[in-house]
Motif scaffolding. Structure first.
Motif, PDB file in Angstrom:
ATOM      1  N   ALA A 237       0.827  -1.208   0.000  1.00  0.00           N
ATOM      2  CA  ALA A 237       0.000   0.000   0.000  1.00  0.00           C
ATOM      3  C   ALA A 237       0.856   1.251   0.000  1.00  0.00           C
ATOM      4  O   ALA A 237       0.606   2.200  -0.763  1.00  0.00           O
ATOM      5  N   MET A 238       1.883   1.268   0.833  1.00  0.00           N
ATOM      6  CA  MET A 238       2.735   2.455   0.916  1.00  0.00           C
ATOM      7  C   MET A 238       3.567   2.624  -0.349  1.00  0.00           C
ATOM      8  O   MET A 238       3.769   3.743  -0.825  1.00  0.00           O
ATOM      9  N   MET A 239       4.047   1.530  -0.922  1.00  0.00           N
ATOM     10  CA  MET A 239       4.837   1.614  -2.145  1.00  0.00           C
ATOM     11  C   MET A 239       3.990   2.041  -3.328  1.00  0.00           C
ATOM     12  O   MET A 239       4.522   2.484  -4.356  1.00  0.00           O
ATOM     13  N   SER A 240       2.679   1.918  -3.232  1.00  0.00           N
ATOM     14  CA  SER A 240       1.808   2.353  -4.335  1.00  0.00           C
ATOM     15  C   SER A 240       1.622   3.861  -4.363  1.00  0.00           C
ATOM     16  O   SER A 240       1.105   4.406  -5.344  1.00  0.00           O
ATOM     17  N   ILE A 241       2.036   4.552  -3.309  1.00  0.00           N
ATOM     18  CA  ILE A 241       1.918   6.012  -3.272  1.00  0.00           C
ATOM     19  C   ILE A 241       2.972   6.623  -4.192  1.00  0.00           C
ATOM     20  O   ILE A 241       4.118   6.174  -4.226  1.00  0.00           O
ATOM     21  N   ASN A 242       2.591   7.650  -4.913  1.00  0.00           N
ATOM     22  CA  ASN A 242       3.530   8.314  -5.819  1.00  0.00           C
ATOM     23  C   ASN A 242       4.795   8.738  -5.082  1.00  0.00           C
ATOM     24  O   ASN A 242       4.738   9.242  -3.973  1.00  0.00           O
ATOM     25  N   ALA A 243       5.944   8.559  -5.739  1.00  0.00           N
ATOM     26  CA  ALA A 243       7.252   9.047  -5.287  1.00  0.00           C
ATOM     27  C   ALA A 243       7.839   8.261  -4.126  1.00  0.00           C
ATOM     28  O   ALA A 243       8.885   8.637  -3.608  1.00  0.00           O
ATOM     29  N   THR A 244       7.212   7.157  -3.702  1.00  0.00           N
ATOM     30  CA  THR A 244       7.803   6.363  -2.623  1.00  0.00           C
ATOM     31  C   THR A 244       8.869   5.424  -3.178  1.00  0.00           C
ATOM     32  O   THR A 244       8.718   4.841  -4.249  1.00  0.00           O
ATOM     33  N   LYS A 245       9.958   5.286  -2.438  1.00  0.00           N
ATOM     34  CA  LYS A 245      11.066   4.428  -2.858  1.00  0.00           C
ATOM     35  C   LYS A 245      11.474   3.428  -1.787  1.00  0.00           C
ATOM     36  O   LYS A 245      12.374   2.626  -2.013  1.00  0.00           O
ATOM     37  N   GLY A 246      10.842   3.457  -0.644  1.00  0.00           N
ATOM     38  CA  GLY A 246      11.200   2.500   0.393  1.00  0.00           C
ATOM     39  C   GLY A 246      10.193   2.485   1.522  1.00  0.00           C
ATOM     40  O   GLY A 246       9.556   3.506   1.800  1.00  0.00           O
ATOM     41  N   VAL A 247      10.021   1.318   2.146  1.00  0.00           N
ATOM     42  CA  VAL A 247       9.110   1.160   3.285  1.00  0.00           C
ATOM     43  C   VAL A 247       9.811   0.320   4.342  1.00  0.00           C
ATOM     44  O   VAL A 247      10.438  -0.702   4.021  1.00  0.00           O
ATOM     45  N   GLU A 248       9.710   0.737   5.580  1.00  0.00           N
ATOM     46  CA  GLU A 248      10.195  -0.044   6.712  1.00  0.00           C
ATOM     47  C   GLU A 248       9.028  -0.340   7.648  1.00  0.00           C
ATOM     48  O   GLU A 248       8.195   0.532   7.897  1.00  0.00           O
ATOM     49  N   ILE A 249       8.979  -1.567   8.152  1.00  0.00           N
ATOM     50  CA  ILE A 249       8.017  -1.935   9.184  1.00  0.00           C
ATOM     51  C   ILE A 249       8.796  -2.079  10.486  1.00  0.00           C
ATOM     52  O   ILE A 249       9.797  -2.803  10.540  1.00  0.00           O
ATOM     53  N   GLY A 250       8.363  -1.389  11.525  1.00  0.00           N
ATOM     54  CA  GLY A 250       9.102  -1.432  12.783  1.00  0.00           C
ATOM     55  C   GLY A 250      10.498  -0.880  12.608  1.00  0.00           C
ATOM     56  O   GLY A 250      10.703   0.176  12.021  1.00  0.00           O
ATOM     57  N   ASP A 251      11.499  -1.604  13.093  1.00  0.00           N
ATOM     58  CA  ASP A 251      12.878  -1.157  12.948  1.00  0.00           C
ATOM     59  C   ASP A 251      13.383  -1.243  11.513  1.00  0.00           C
ATOM     60  O   ASP A 251      14.400  -0.643  11.170  1.00  0.00           O
ATOM     61  N   GLY A 252      12.706  -2.025  10.689  1.00  0.00           N
ATOM     62  CA  GLY A 252      13.085  -2.112   9.288  1.00  0.00           C
ATOM     63  C   GLY A 252      14.513  -2.585   9.100  1.00  0.00           C
ATOM     64  O   GLY A 252      14.942  -3.588   9.670  1.00  0.00           O
TER      65      GLY A 252
END
Length: 361
Positions: A237-252
């Protein structure tokens, strides 16, 4: 074009282009009987809309939402959801398509211009069409409806880093988030960021940002252990947002630098029979299922691709050129990405609550 729909039980489909007459969203799978008026949606759109400070695009859009279907008055006279598709529409009123005439036959490096054209053989160069971040207004509207499905959950997002300058976590004051144009909980950082964004704008450049989001009140048990992992779908879901290049969950990525005993979220017995966790390195999920702790993620936004600084590129006929994008653009798109991150968190959690209810009764 396929794949304009997200979700399994609580599903939404966005439609429209940045410079078309309107854009919107159709929501399917929303339970009936939830009180819903345009006033329930508008505050979230107001938080995202452009032109609210000199640090964002100066495009002026009221972003007034209209509910076109899916609600009716109950016996008490309240306007509630009916269980049928909810259609929300937002008119575009301040397009300046002529600003994009110079890139009609050139590709903006870092933008979806080239890949969109390579895939479909046609593109709407006016602001990027469907690839424009303006599409996220529809997601924010849908997210407002999703929040009605999960009243037990409180969602808060804020910018935790801008242009490589991070907040001081010892100075976090959540009440400051809505008091500055950066959705920043550290007032000192917000002051610094104002100078950084203004300098980037004057230089014809842009900056990246990181948005952190936390959902409090998510009970243990939402999600699934394999192909419907809660954290996996949050990442998508977060990566589907325009201009996103990375997602971390918790400490990632930081978790990879810990030892097993330090990374483990140790548990002890609670008075109610549920565990008390000593930490939350996992970000509220384990094995793809929520633990009952806050669900935490961070989203990295790249610098805006539409800038005034000339960048080498090619034309649609393959000739060398330089591209500089005139018009009104966010010098840091991550700022207004904050309400969008909140919306996507709400949409995923609403979907998983309904999935959980369908599986467990």
């Amino acid at each position: 074009m396929s794949h304009n729909t997200f979700g399994r039980v609580f599903r939404f489909t966005t439609w429209g282009e940045s410079h078309g007459p309107a854009l919107g969203v159709v929501i399917d799978g929303c339970p009936p009987g939830l009180p819903l008026t345009e006033a329930d949606i508008q505050p979230f759109l107001d938080a995202r809309k452009p032109g609210q400070s000199r640090y964002t695009t100066q495009r002026r859009e009221a972003d007034r939402v209209r509910i076109m279907s899916g609600v009716f008055e109950d016996d008490g006279g309240r306007q509630v959801t009916t269980g049928t598709p909810i259609h929300l529409m937002i008119e575009n009123t301040d397009q300046r398509s002529k600003d994009y005439s110079q890139i009609a036959r050139s590709y903006r490096p870092g933008h979806a211009d080239y890949t969109y054209d390579a895939k479909y053989g046609i593109r709407d160069y006016r602001g990027g069409g469907r690839s424009s971040a303006r599409e996220t207004a529809a997601r924010v509207a849908a997210g407002a409806v999703a929040r009605l499905v999960i009243p037990e959950v409180s969602i808060t997002a804020y910018v935790c880093e801008l242009g490589g300058d991070a907040i001081d976590r010892e100075a976090i004051a959540y009440e400051e988030i809505g008091k500055n144009p950066f959705f920043c909980p550290d007032i000192s950082a917000a002051t610094r960021w104002g100078e950084k964004v203004e300098a980037a704008r004057k230089d014809g450049s842009s900056l990246g940002a990181v948005v952190e989001c936390s959902a409090q009140g998510v009970p243990a048990g939402w999600g699934a252990p394999v192909y419907a992992k809660l954290d996996g779908e949050l990442a998508a879901a977060m990566m589907s947002i325009n201009a996103t290049k990375g997602v971390e969950i918790g400490d990632g990525f930081a978790a990879a630098r810990l030892t097993g005993e330090k990374n483990a979220d140790a548990m002890s017995p609670g008075d109610d029979g549920k565990p008390v966790f000593a930490s939350n390195h996992a970000g509220g999920t384990a094995g793809g299922i929520s633990t009952g702790q806050p669900v935490v993620c961070r989203v990295a936004f790249k610098p805006t691709s539409s800038i005034l600084t000339p960048v080498d590129s090619i034309t649609s006929s393959g000739e060398a050129t330089q591209v500089m994008t005139k018009g009104r653009h966010d010098p840091c798109v991550g700022i207004r990405g904050t309400p969008v991150v909140e919306a996507m968190m709400a949409l995923v959690l609403a979907d998983h609550k309904l999935l959980h209810r369908a599986q467990t009764g």
